[in-house]
Design a protein around this motif. Structure first.
Motif, PDB file in Angstrom:
ATOM      1  N   HIS A  76       0.835  -1.199   0.000  1.00 15.07           N
ATOM      2  CA  HIS A  76       0.000   0.000   0.000  1.00 15.07           C
ATOM      3  C   HIS A  76       0.874   1.254   0.000  1.00 15.07           C
ATOM      4  O   HIS A  76       1.964   1.266   0.590  1.00 15.07           O
ATOM      5  N   THR A  77       0.393   2.304  -0.645  1.00 13.52           N
ATOM      6  CA  THR A  77       0.982   3.632  -0.470  1.00 13.52           C
ATOM      7  C   THR A  77       0.080   4.406   0.475  1.00 13.52           C
ATOM      8  O   THR A  77      -1.063   4.723   0.119  1.00 13.52           O
ATOM      9  N   PRO A  78       0.530   4.699   1.687  1.00 16.68           N
ATOM     10  CA  PRO A  78      -0.347   5.357   2.647  1.00 16.68           C
ATOM     11  C   PRO A  78      -0.594   6.824   2.283  1.00 16.68           C
ATOM     12  O   PRO A  78       0.148   7.414   1.487  1.00 16.68           O
ATOM     13  N   GLU A  79      -1.605   7.393   2.883  1.00 14.79           N
ATOM     14  CA  GLU A  79      -1.946   8.790   2.615  1.00 14.79           C
ATOM     15  C   GLU A  79      -0.836   9.729   3.113  1.00 14.79           C
ATOM     16  O   GLU A  79      -0.528  10.734   2.471  1.00 14.79           O
ATOM     17  N   VAL A  80      -0.249   9.377   4.270  1.00 13.32           N
ATOM     18  CA  VAL A  80       0.856  10.157   4.836  1.00 13.32           C
ATOM     19  C   VAL A  80       1.990   9.187   5.177  1.00 13.32           C
ATOM     20  O   VAL A  80       1.816   7.972   5.110  1.00 13.32           O
ATOM     21  N   ASN A  81       3.145   9.709   5.543  1.00 10.38           N
ATOM     22  CA  ASN A  81       4.235   8.840   5.989  1.00 10.38           C
ATOM     23  C   ASN A  81       3.793   8.030   7.195  1.00 10.38           C
ATOM     24  O   ASN A  81       3.095   8.542   8.078  1.00 10.38           O
ATOM     25  N   MET A  82       4.224   6.775   7.257  1.00 10.60           N
ATOM     26  CA  MET A  82       3.894   5.900   8.373  1.00 10.60           C
ATOM     27  C   MET A  82       5.176   5.467   9.076  1.00 10.60           C
ATOM     28  O   MET A  82       6.147   5.063   8.439  1.00 10.60           O
ATOM     29  N   LEU A  83       5.146   5.544  10.401  1.00  6.80           N
ATOM     30  CA  LEU A  83       6.244   5.096  11.254  1.00  6.80           C
ATOM     31  C   LEU A  83       5.727   3.961  12.125  1.00  6.80           C
ATOM     32  O   LEU A  83       4.776   4.159  12.891  1.00  6.80           O
TER      33      LEU A  83
END
Length: 351
Positions: A76-83
């Motif tokens: 998936h490409t998330p809507e915002v950066n994911m940590l």
């Protein structure tokens, strides 16, 4: 292209945009490849914002890791950066995998997110907090399994629209507590909306599915902090009493007491989770030491046992109608963590 680096403190490993080849075919295969507590970065469409999620703080609570592995495999490409922060890698790897909450002589990692950060767990917690400060996320989720079977719920130290909106990604129950134990959810005090998600039992497929579906919602929406976009109306239970067993006390789970234990609960006590227990419904049996083996600690650290439990003819009853949760049939957790939490049947605190 995924990269692996080692922190200068040598405490954490890092994965950036990991490929399916890195992850392995199953969560167990991925766990086998993890050598240390691990930080995973996934770049989002909006590179100016970051959301954070911790999971596996307890090595025997795998739903969050299962969900993350599935989500990462699907690329998936998330809507915002994911940590993503994977804390309890070491206990999770103890054979059989996902059976140990913490290292045999170690501390509960989710009690170490406060000074003085003692021991290895304290050092890991401190390093994870440093990653959060560096990333400046707009919100943080900490995904767990309940210590027994039962419905999902969330826990927070703050009850506002943002915390209810985060809760609604997974469940419609939010426990709000003023009790401070050194848990990661206390990161809310850094003005970052933070919620602990308890997905259900560690062996329950529906808990793994809920963890995955909630992660998809969390990562794919442009706004996760507005209550008007919430999945459900959230019921809030405030400041539960925490019922603990004395360290030297013994507990058994049997249909009737053997006479050898200080406390006996029936094997199906978990079915009481989130149900209302009336004052005439017995919870279990107490031994010769009586209620002295138990403490009932409120959010302000006062003792309130007479408001929670009473004894009649060797059986334990609620002192008033209560709603109990986090009930477990794992004697290790019952002794090392707590027996259960309780509020009034109305959801209000027990004073």
């Amino acid at each position: 292209m995924d990269t692996v680096t080692v922190s200068n403190a040598n405490l954490l490993d890092y994965l950036n945009d990991p490929s399916p080849r890195t992850l392995g075919r199953s969560p167990l295969e991925w766990l086998d490849r993890l050598n240390k507590p691990t930080v995973v970065h996934v770049a989002g469409r909006d590179r100016s914002r970051t959301r954070a999620m911790a999971t596996l703080l307890h090595g025997n609570e795998p739903s969050g890791l299962f969900a993350l592995h599935r989500w990462l495999l699907e690329q998936h490409t998330p809507e915002v950066n994911m940590l993503f922060l994977l804390g309890g890698v070491y206990p999770a790897k103890i054979p059989p995998a996902f059976s140990s909450r913490q290292l045999p002589e170690g501390r509960d990692l989710n009690r170490c997110f406060k000074e003085p950060f003692e021991g290895e767990e304290g050092a890991i917690a401190k390093a994870m907090l440093a990653e959060l400060r560096k990333a400046q996320p707009e919100c943080l989720l900490d995904v767990h399994n309940t210590s027994g079977t039962g419905p999902a719920f969330a826990v927070s130290i703050t009850n506002d629209a943002a915390h209810q909106a985060l809760t609604s990604l997974y469940t419609d129950r939010l426990i709000m507590t003023d009790l401070r134990l050194g848990a990661l959810m206390e990161y809310s005090e850094q003005e970052v909306p933070t919620v602990t998600i308890e997905c259900g039992g560690a062996q329950d497929d529906h808990a793994h599915q809920l963890a995955y579906e909630g992660l998809v919602r969390y990562a794919s929406r442009s706004d996760v902090l507005s209550l008007e976009k919430a999945e459900w109306n959230v019921a809030v239970l405030r400041n539960p009493i925490r019922v603990e067993l004395a360290p030297e006390a013994t507990i058994e789970y049997r249909l009737e007491p053997s006479g050898h234990a200080d406390l006996t609960f029936p094997p199906d006590i978990e079915h009481r989770n989130f149900g209302i227990v009336s004052p005439d419904e017995p919870l279990g049996w107490i031994g010769k030491k009586g209620l002295g083996i138990l403490t009932a600690i409120s959010h302000n650290r006062t003792e309130n046992m007479e408001q929670v439990l009473r004894v009649k003819d060797g059986q334990i009853y609620p002192a008033q109608a209560i709603k109990a949760f986090m009930i477990t049939t794992n004697p290790v957790i019952a002794k090392s963590d707590c027996l259960f939490y309780a509020v009034k049947a109305t959801g209000e605190p027990i004073f």
